[in-house]
Design a protein around this motif. Structure first.
Motif, PDB file in Angstrom:
ATOM      1  N   ARG A  22      11.719 -14.409   5.767  1.00 19.81           N
ATOM      2  CA  ARG A  22      11.799 -12.567   6.522  1.00 19.81           C
ATOM      3  C   ARG A  22      11.386 -12.075   4.944  1.00 19.81           C
ATOM      4  N   GLN A  23      12.183 -12.163   4.446  1.00 17.79           N
ATOM      5  CA  GLN A  23      12.094 -11.892   2.931  1.00 17.79           C
ATOM      6  C   GLN A  23      11.170 -11.894   2.510  1.00 17.79           C
ATOM      7  N   ASN A  24      10.483 -12.982   2.125  1.00 16.39           N
ATOM      8  CA  ASN A  24       9.013 -13.298   1.213  1.00 16.39           C
ATOM      9  C   ASN A  24       7.695 -12.546   2.829  1.00 16.39           C
ATOM     10  N   PHE A  25       7.953 -12.189   3.757  1.00 14.12           N
ATOM     11  CA  PHE A  25       7.289 -11.441   4.133  1.00 14.12           C
ATOM     12  C   PHE A  25       7.622 -10.075   4.418  1.00 14.12           C
ATOM     13  N   THR A  26       9.131  -9.530   4.204  1.00 12.49           N
ATOM     14  CA  THR A  26       8.601  -7.751   3.590  1.00 12.49           C
ATOM     15  C   THR A  26       8.386  -7.820   2.361  1.00 12.49           C
ATOM     16  N   LYS A  27       8.722  -8.439   1.926  1.00 13.99           N
ATOM     17  CA  LYS A  27       8.384  -7.845   0.325  1.00 13.99           C
ATOM     18  C   LYS A  27       7.154  -8.336   0.488  1.00 13.99           C
ATOM     19  N   TRP A  28       5.761  -9.237   0.710  1.00 14.21           N
ATOM     20  CA  TRP A  28       4.302  -8.766   0.148  1.00 14.21           C
ATOM     21  C   TRP A  28       4.243  -8.144   1.072  1.00 14.21           C
ATOM     22  N   ASN A  29       4.811  -7.941   2.190  1.00 11.16           N
ATOM     23  CA  ASN A  29       4.492  -6.732   3.201  1.00 11.16           C
ATOM     24  C   ASN A  29       3.620  -5.720   2.731  1.00 11.16           C
ATOM     25  N   GLU A  30       5.214  -5.426   2.230  1.00  5.79           N
ATOM     26  CA  GLU A  30       5.065  -3.847   1.181  1.00  5.79           C
ATOM     27  C   GLU A  30       4.507  -3.452   0.064  1.00  5.79           C
ATOM     28  N   ALA A  31       4.494  -4.482  -0.777  1.00  9.69           N
ATOM     29  CA  ALA A  31       3.606  -4.468  -1.413  1.00  9.69           C
ATOM     30  C   ALA A  31       1.740  -4.520  -1.425  1.00  9.69           C
ATOM     31  N   TYR A  32       1.929  -5.273   0.088  1.00  6.97           N
ATOM     32  CA  TYR A  32      -0.163  -5.217   0.093  1.00  6.97           C
ATOM     33  C   TYR A  32      -0.754  -3.687   0.633  1.00  6.97           C
ATOM     34  N   LYS A  33       0.749  -3.286   1.216  1.00 10.26           N
ATOM     35  CA  LYS A  33       0.795  -1.776   1.589  1.00 10.26           C
ATOM     36  C   LYS A  33       0.534  -0.848   0.292  1.00 10.26           C
ATOM     37  N   SER A  34       1.549  -0.950  -0.415  1.00  9.11           N
ATOM     38  CA  SER A  34       1.175  -0.256  -1.258  1.00  9.11           C
ATOM     39  C   SER A  34      -0.013  -0.417  -2.121  1.00  9.11           C
ATOM     40  N   LYS A  35      -0.338  -1.226  -2.470  1.00  7.82           N
ATOM     41  CA  LYS A  35      -1.904  -1.741  -3.068  1.00  7.82           C
ATOM     42  C   LYS A  35      -3.048  -1.519  -2.862  1.00  7.82           C
TER      43      LYS A  35
END
Length: 96
Positions: A22-35
């Motif tokens: 969940r931590q990875n999913f949240t981190k990667w999802n936010e990074a994806y949206k930002s990128k």
């Protein structure tokens, strides 16, 4: 999120992520949206949580442009719509 999306994500195992997943999913999802300035979209109907996490991590690390990711996201939306439509429509050879 629609009820169909919630069910598909549940069957993919996203409701049973471990704390680390969940931590990875949240981190990667936010990074994806930002990128890319769009949400991560993936047709998850026949996917596992491992497939989803791997796809998210992979697409985030791609050197794709935002336009390429938008095209990929639209392809995923098309797959989602197609799979949902197939579920609702029955085909009979007698109807030809």
């Amino acid at each position: 999120i629609t009820e169909e999306s919630r069910q598909e994500q549940g069957r993919a195992g996203l409701s049973t992520l471990t704390p680390e997943e969940r931590q990875n999913f949240t981190k990667w999802n936010e990074a994806y949206k930002s990128k890319f300035n769009i949400p991560f979209i993936l047709a998850v109907r026949n996917a596992s949580k491992y497939t989803v996490l791997s796809a998210l991590e992979g697409r985030l690390s791609n050197v794709n442009s935002s336009q390429q990711e938008i095209a990929h996201a639209l392809f995923q939306v098309d797959k989602i719509a197609f799979m949902r439509l197939l579920e609702k429509v029955t085909y009979s050879q007698d109807q030809e």
